[in-house]
Design a protein around this motif. Structure first.
Motif, PDB file in Angstrom:
ATOM      1  N   LEU A   1       6.068 -11.681   4.419  1.00 11.13           N
ATOM      2  CA  LEU A   1       6.806 -11.805   3.165  1.00 11.13           C
ATOM      3  C   LEU A   1       8.291 -11.603   3.416  1.00 11.13           C
ATOM      4  CD1 LEU A   1       4.383  -9.507   1.167  1.00 11.13           C
ATOM      5  CD2 LEU A   1       4.411 -12.007   1.108  1.00 11.13           C
ATOM      6  N   GLY A   2       9.082 -11.759   2.353  1.00 11.53           N
ATOM      7  CA  GLY A   2      10.518 -11.557   2.468  1.00 11.53           C
ATOM      8  C   GLY A   2      10.851 -10.190   3.040  1.00 11.53           C
ATOM      9  N   SER A   3      11.831 -10.147   3.924  1.00  7.37           N
ATOM     10  CA  SER A   3      12.155  -8.898   4.609  1.00  7.37           C
ATOM     11  C   SER A   3      12.754  -7.853   3.684  1.00  7.37           C
ATOM     12  CB  SER A   3      13.107  -9.171   5.775  1.00  7.37           C
ATOM     13  OG  SER A   3      14.308  -9.767   5.316  1.00  7.37           O
ATOM     14  N   ALA A   4      13.350  -8.282   2.572  1.00  3.10           N
ATOM     15  CA  ALA A   4      13.970  -7.342   1.638  1.00  3.10           C
ATOM     16  C   ALA A   4      12.974  -6.919   0.559  1.00  3.10           C
ATOM     17  CB  ALA A   4      15.196  -7.966   0.990  1.00  3.10           C
ATOM     18  N   ILE A   5      12.968  -5.642   0.233  1.00  2.00           N
ATOM     19  CA  ILE A   5      12.157  -5.142  -0.868  1.00  2.00           C
ATOM     20  C   ILE A   5      12.827  -5.540  -2.168  1.00  2.00           C
ATOM     21  CG2 ILE A   5      11.196  -3.086  -1.952  1.00  2.00           C
ATOM     22  CD1 ILE A   5      10.008  -3.698   0.764  1.00  2.00           C
ATOM     23  N   GLY A   6      12.052  -6.089  -3.108  1.00  2.00           N
ATOM     24  CA  GLY A   6      12.627  -6.508  -4.387  1.00  2.00           C
ATOM     25  C   GLY A   6      11.810  -7.600  -5.022  1.00  2.00           C
ATOM     26  N   ASP A   7      12.012  -7.804  -6.320  1.00  2.00           N
ATOM     27  CA  ASP A   7      11.199  -8.745  -7.082  1.00  2.00           C
ATOM     28  C   ASP A   7      11.971  -9.928  -7.654  1.00  2.00           C
ATOM     29  OD1 ASP A   7       8.829  -7.299  -6.747  1.00  2.00           O
ATOM     30  OD2 ASP A   7       9.320  -5.969  -8.408  1.00  2.00           O
ATOM     31  N   ASP A   8      13.260  -9.974  -7.426  1.00  2.00           N
ATOM     32  CA  ASP A   8      14.074 -11.000  -8.062  1.00  2.00           C
ATOM     33  C   ASP A   8      14.666 -11.966  -7.045  1.00  2.00           C
ATOM     34  OD1 ASP A   8      13.767  -9.813 -10.669  1.00  2.00           O
ATOM     35  OD2 ASP A   8      15.207  -8.280 -10.030  1.00  2.00           O
TER      36      ASP A   8
ATOM     37  N   ASP B   1      -2.162 -29.475  -8.002  1.00  5.70           N
ATOM     38  CA  ASP B   1      -1.315 -28.416  -8.536  1.00  5.70           C
ATOM     39  C   ASP B   1      -2.132 -27.143  -8.722  1.00  5.70           C
ATOM     40  OD1 ASP B   1       0.627 -30.320  -8.585  1.00  5.70           O
ATOM     41  OD2 ASP B   1       0.669 -30.547 -10.767  1.00  5.70           O
ATOM     42  N   GLY B   2      -1.484 -26.008  -8.583  1.00  4.79           N
ATOM     43  CA  GLY B   2      -2.145 -24.726  -8.759  1.00  4.79           C
ATOM     44  C   GLY B   2      -1.192 -23.724  -9.381  1.00  4.79           C
ATOM     45  N   VAL B   3      -1.550 -22.451  -9.284  1.00  4.37           N
ATOM     46  CA  VAL B   3      -0.709 -21.376  -9.785  1.00  4.37           C
ATOM     47  C   VAL B   3      -0.674 -20.266  -8.738  1.00  4.37           C
ATOM     48  CG1 VAL B   3      -0.216 -19.801 -11.688  1.00  4.37           C
ATOM     49  CG2 VAL B   3      -1.507 -21.892 -12.129  1.00  4.37           C
ATOM     50  N   VAL B   4       0.520 -19.734  -8.489  1.00  5.99           N
ATOM     51  CA  VAL B   4       0.680 -18.620  -7.562  1.00  5.99           C
ATOM     52  C   VAL B   4       1.237 -17.441  -8.351  1.00  5.99           C
ATOM     53  CG1 VAL B   4       1.905 -17.759  -5.528  1.00  5.99           C
ATOM     54  CG2 VAL B   4       1.034 -20.107  -5.561  1.00  5.99           C
ATOM     55  N   TYR B   5       0.526 -16.323  -8.274  1.00  2.85           N
ATOM     56  CA  TYR B   5       0.939 -15.097  -8.950  1.00  2.85           C
ATOM     57  C   TYR B   5       1.418 -14.107  -7.892  1.00  2.85           C
ATOM     58  CZ  TYR B   5      -1.849 -17.055 -12.786  1.00  2.85           C
ATOM     59  OH  TYR B   5      -2.363 -17.876 -13.763  1.00  2.85           O
ATOM     60  N   VAL B   6       2.703 -13.773  -7.920  1.00  2.00           N
ATOM     61  CA  VAL B   6       3.266 -12.827  -6.961  1.00  2.00           C
ATOM     62  C   VAL B   6       3.436 -11.485  -7.661  1.00  2.00           C
ATOM     63  CG1 VAL B   6       5.133 -12.328  -5.353  1.00  2.00           C
ATOM     64  CG2 VAL B   6       4.483 -14.709  -5.792  1.00  2.00           C
ATOM     65  N   LEU B   7       2.728 -10.471  -7.185  1.00  4.30           N
ATOM     66  CA  LEU B   7       2.744  -9.169  -7.833  1.00  4.30           C
ATOM     67  C   LEU B   7       4.044  -8.421  -7.546  1.00  4.30           C
ATOM     68  CD1 LEU B   7      -0.897  -7.882  -7.239  1.00  4.30           C
ATOM     69  CD2 LEU B   7      -0.027  -9.571  -8.876  1.00  4.30           C
ATOM     70  N   SER B   8       4.500  -7.694  -8.546  1.00  5.05           N
ATOM     71  CA  SER B   8       5.707  -6.887  -8.395  1.00  5.05           C
ATOM     72  C   SER B   8       5.466  -5.731  -7.438  1.00  5.05           C
ATOM     73  CB  SER B   8       6.128  -6.345  -9.768  1.00  5.05           C
ATOM     74  OG  SER B   8       7.189  -5.422  -9.638  1.00  5.05           O
ATOM     75  N   GLU B   9       6.508  -5.377  -6.694  1.00  6.17           N
ATOM     76  CA  GLU B   9       6.422  -4.179  -5.852  1.00  6.17           C
ATOM     77  C   GLU B   9       7.373  -3.092  -6.335  1.00  6.17           C
ATOM     78  OE1 GLU B   9       7.660  -4.986  -1.836  1.00  6.17           O
ATOM     79  OE2 GLU B   9       9.145  -6.453  -2.511  1.00  6.17           O
ATOM     80  N   MET B  10       8.174  -3.396  -7.372  1.00  5.62           N
ATOM     81  CA  MET B  10       9.162  -2.453  -7.878  1.00  5.62           C
ATOM     82  C   MET B  10       8.851  -1.970  -9.289  1.00  5.62           C
ATOM     83  SD  MET B  10      11.275  -2.329  -5.316  1.00  5.62           S
ATOM     84  CE  MET B  10      12.729  -1.547  -6.010  1.00  5.62           C
ATOM     85  N   ARG B  11       8.021  -2.709 -10.003  1.00  4.26           N
ATOM     86  CA  ARG B  11       7.761  -2.415 -11.411  1.00  4.26           C
ATOM     87  C   ARG B  11       6.256  -2.431 -11.666  1.00  4.26           C
ATOM     88  NH1 ARG B  11      11.698  -6.540 -11.401  1.00  4.26           N
ATOM     89  NH2 ARG B  11      10.169  -8.079 -12.068  1.00  4.26           N
TER      90      ARG B  11
END
Length: 231
Positions: free
Chosen positions: A99-106, A205-215
């Motif tokens: 995943l992205g190396s930075a912690i964050g949801d935005d 087509d599908g849906v991807v749900y990315v869970l928050s790690e900050m909230r």
């Protein structure tokens, strides 16, 4: 989003956006089952070690019909895991993911237009939320699953190159902390992508749900979150 991004045809991104999708893999996978789709989430029967948050979201998706009859995937950033489901909620497989190396949801606006070298370390996040996904291809012709086309973010295989082996080692390690290495893409092993991701999300087509790690998990879905029930 570019006009061509509104169709189901394969898409080509800018060089900067394509370069965002450059990372790793995993050896072991959960193979697809031949059983018919269930009318409810079947995480327990599949013996998948999904987190409580992933289970909660999976039950909500099926109960509310939020996926609208489409296959879907849950990206659990805290567990560094990708879980893939058939439209009716039957799990097809789960695997570790980079995943992205930075912690964050935005996501940072305009990220897809930047040269990778110009992306600040703090901006290399995998954004949380609900994303309509679509199959496509990058500039090298590799199959990817776009979930934020404007930002150049996708689910894809570990790519060939000198970094491949160390990235595979990160995914196979017991720790989830070393899975934070991408520029924002969700990266899995080629075997898992080919056997689990591509047959479902790579054909429609599908849906991807990315869970928050900050909230709290529900905040990532805003007004979309409804009829929540505990699994």
């Amino acid at each position: 989003m570019p006009a061509e991004g509104r169709s189901s045809k394969a898409r080509i991104v800018t060089a900067a956006a394509a370069a965002l999708c450059v990372l790793a893999g995993l050896p072991a996978i959960a193979a697809p089952s031949a059983a018919p789709p269930a009318a409810q989430v079947s995480l327990e029967r599949a013996s998948v070690p999904a987190s409580a948050d992933a289970r909660q979201v999976a039950h909500w998706i099926v109960d509310s019909g939020d996926n609208r009859g489409r296959p879907f995937a849950i990206v659990d950033k805290r567990a560094a895991q990708l879980v893939v489901f058939e439209p009716g909620g039957r799990i097809v497989g789960a695997a570790s993911a980079l995943l992205g190396s930075a912690i964050g949801d935005d996501a940072v606006p305009g990220l897809g237009a930047l040269d990778p070298a110009d992306i600040a370390p703090a901006d290399r996040t995998t954004p949380a939320g609900r994303f309509a996904s679509e199959p496509g291809r990058n500039l090298d012709g590799e199959a990817v699953i776009w979930f934020d086309y404007d930002a150049g973010l996708a689910i894809h295989r570990v790519r060939p190159g000198t970094a491949r082996q160390p990235r595979e080692q990160r995914l196979s390690s017991a720790s989830t902390e070393d899975n934070r290495v991408s520029l924002g893409c969700v990266v899995v092993a080629p075997a898992f992508f080919d056997a689990v991701v591509q047959p479902l999300l790579g054909r429609r087509d599908g849906v991807v749900y990315v869970l928050s790690e900050m909230r709290p998990v529900h905040e990532a879905f805003g007004g979309e979150w409804m009829a929540l029930r505990q699994p």
